[in-house]
Design an enzyme around this catalytic site. Structure first.
Site, PDB file in Angstrom:
ATOM      1  N   ASP A 277      -4.312  -1.899   1.515  1.00  0.00           N
ATOM      2  CA  ASP A 277      -3.281  -2.428   0.611  1.00  0.00           C
ATOM      3  C   ASP A 277      -3.982  -2.997  -0.614  1.00  0.00           C
ATOM      4  O   ASP A 277      -5.067  -2.531  -0.961  1.00  0.00           O
ATOM      5  CB  ASP A 277      -2.416  -3.451   1.341  1.00  0.00           C
ATOM      6  CG  ASP A 277      -0.980  -3.484   0.825  1.00  0.00           C
ATOM      7  OD1 ASP A 277      -0.802  -3.765  -0.374  1.00  0.00           O
ATOM      8  OD2 ASP A 277      -0.042  -3.224   1.599  1.00  0.00           O
ATOM      9  N   HIS A 300      -4.938  -0.435  -2.827  1.00  0.00           N
ATOM     10  CA  HIS A 300      -3.806  -0.302  -3.735  1.00  0.00           C
ATOM     11  C   HIS A 300      -4.061  -1.051  -5.035  1.00  0.00           C
ATOM     12  O   HIS A 300      -3.127  -1.361  -5.771  1.00  0.00           O
ATOM     13  CB  HIS A 300      -2.518  -0.806  -3.073  1.00  0.00           C
ATOM     14  CG  HIS A 300      -2.064   0.032  -1.923  1.00  0.00           C
ATOM     15  ND1 HIS A 300      -0.929  -0.251  -1.196  1.00  0.00           N
ATOM     16  CD2 HIS A 300      -2.593   1.140  -1.357  1.00  0.00           C
ATOM     17  CE1 HIS A 300      -0.779   0.655  -0.228  1.00  0.00           C
ATOM     18  NE2 HIS A 300      -1.782   1.498  -0.314  1.00  0.00           N
TER      19      HIS A 300
END
Length: 470
Positions: A277, A300
């Site tokens: 993430d 991310h």
């Protein structure tokens, strides 16, 4: 066009950035000397230097740990009954060692090397005496998945450090989250077909949480395989993070590396993060966050947000990301807000950032939504005073490298682009940056050109729009 890291030009860039990098060991603690950035910095120009990969931080510590000064008291957890064989429950021993060390001046709670200590979900509370250090040289490990997690323990957090002032958590050891079985719960987004979820329990613990604490230092540790967020700061003031490594697989869901919310005066330096993430996520209520010499990916990216979910109020200001690398990530530098929120994001500076094979290198998304059921709303978190200076590298051509999707009713304003050069990692140039209701200036020619960025400011934005943020 695919970059070649072995080229003489690339090596020259690396050598140049090495000369610029500052000595992290000599750095004054960030929370002791607060640095100002953003719109109140006196209007000084941003220095320009090649946005090539800086030398990667080395989070490894010397083989001979230094526990503190000669007057420090060392509290070895083994002296309180900890076994450290990787299977025995050492929670009670850690609680007793904490209680004793917390009450002593300049105490060191020692987790010795060559041992693996398993402890359950625990809250380590203060206040403690000044100079308290937790020295992790061995392995500190969470129970192995939800089946081994006691029913009476919180499934939302593992180690919590609460109401502490001046705590240092450091060492040459590893904090192991044993997250794989949590990632494989049916509710996780990669379990069902096409990214859907299946029925089942979903709570997963954050690995380390600092809550309502101040003047914290986290350094030199390896933190890995968290069930959810690796490190989380909530309601804190004065945080120094340096020379840590955070790692989990690229497909591990919701495993943000470092998350801060309702926290001020934060420095994150010389750190390597690869996870499933956001490398670093900045939530509501954050101000004065300085990020430098961070290597991020796969991930991310570095995100401000998401903000404003369920019509909430969010204020974020004075954020700086400098001299960092993002590679092999779904996003690069991202600001994301939900429709219907209020508040503002202001004073954001991204400077000297190198991208390598990144989708959505530069993105402001004010239509962030986790499902297809989100409806259009008129209120929005106001985004203003965002600068991108010397952001260069390569992007994944599956997405345009620059994307500014701003609210229909609350435009993004004062976006500044300077020395932004993004080229395809491989394949053809994607020459169509996207802008919607975004206003700003190109101080230099941007590659690819971003002609959709509007000049000036919309009539709907006035000086009276403070959105309740100071």
């Amino acid at each position: 066009m695919k970059s070649k890291s072995g080229s003489p030009l690339f090596q020259l860039f690396v050598a140049f950035l090495l000369l610029l990098s500052r000595n992290a060991d000599a750095r004054t603690h960030y929370h002791k000397q607060k640095k100002k950035f953003g719109p109140d910095d006196g209007g000084q120009p941003i220095s320009q230097s090649p946005a090539s990969p800086p030398s990667e931080p080395n989070p490894t510590v010397p083989s001979d740990p230094v526990y503190g000064g000669p007057d420090d008291c060392v509290f070895d957890v083994r002296e309180y009954g900890a076994v450290g064989d990787g299977s025995a429950d050492d929670t009670a021993a850690f609680a007793e060692a904490w209680k004793a060390a917390c009450a002593a001046d300049s105490a060191v709670l020692l987790v010795p090397s060559d041992y693996v200590f398993v402890i359950r979900s625990t809250i380590f509370s203060g206040p403690c005496r000044p100079g308290f250090v937790v020295q992790v040289d061995g392995v500190l490990m969470a129970p192995d998945g939800p089946d081994c997690w006691p029913e009476t323990d919180s499934k939302r957090q593992w180690l919590v450090f609460y109401r502490l002032d001046g705590l240092t958590l450091r060492g040459g050891g590893t904090i192991e989250g044993n997250g794989e079985q949590w990632w494989n719960l049916p509710c996780k987004p990669h379990r069902g077909p096409n990214g859907s979820t299946l029925p089942g329990p979903c709570d997963s613990p954050a690995l380390i949480r600092f809550f309502m604490s101040s003047n914290l230092t986290l350094r030199d540790l390896r933190i890995q395989n968290s069930p959810q967020f690796h490190v989380k700061f909530d309601g804190c003031d004065g945080v120094l993070i340096e020379k840590i490594s955070v790692s989990s697989p690229a497909l591990s869901p919701n495993t943000d590396g470092i998350h801060v919310e309702n926290t001020r005066n934060v420095g994150i330096y010389d750190t390597v993060i690869g996870n499933g993430d956001d490398c670093i996520s900045i939530g509501p209520g954050c101000a004065s966050v300085d990020i430098e010499n961070v290597v991020c990916g796969p991930s991310h990216g570095i995100s401000i947000g998401s903000l404003g979910v369920h019509n909430t109020h969010a204020c974020v200001s004075n954020i700086s990301v400098r001299n960092s690398v993002i590679r092999g990530s779904d996003n690069g530098l991202r600001i994301k807000t939900w429709q219907g929120g209020t508040g503002s994001v202001t004073g954001i500076r991204f400077e000297n950032v190198y991208m390598e094979n990144v989708r959505n290198c530069i993105i402001i998304d004010q239509y962030y939504c986790m499902s297809k059921g989100c409806r259009n709303q008129t209120s929005a978190v106001y985004v203003a005073d965002v600068s991108y200076a010397n952001v260069k590298g390569t992007y994944d051509v599956r997405s345009p490298p620059i994307h500014f999707a701003c609210s229909d009713t609350v435009a993004c304003t004062n976006i500044t682009m300077s020395e932004v050069e993004l080229l395809p990692f491989e394949g053809e140039l994607v020459d169509d940056p996207f802008c919607w209701n975004a206003y700003g200036t190109q101080a230099t020619l941007t590659i690819p050109p971003i002609d959709c960025l509007q000049e000036g400011a919309p009539q709907s934005v006035s000086e009276s729009l403070s959105y309740g943020c100071l």
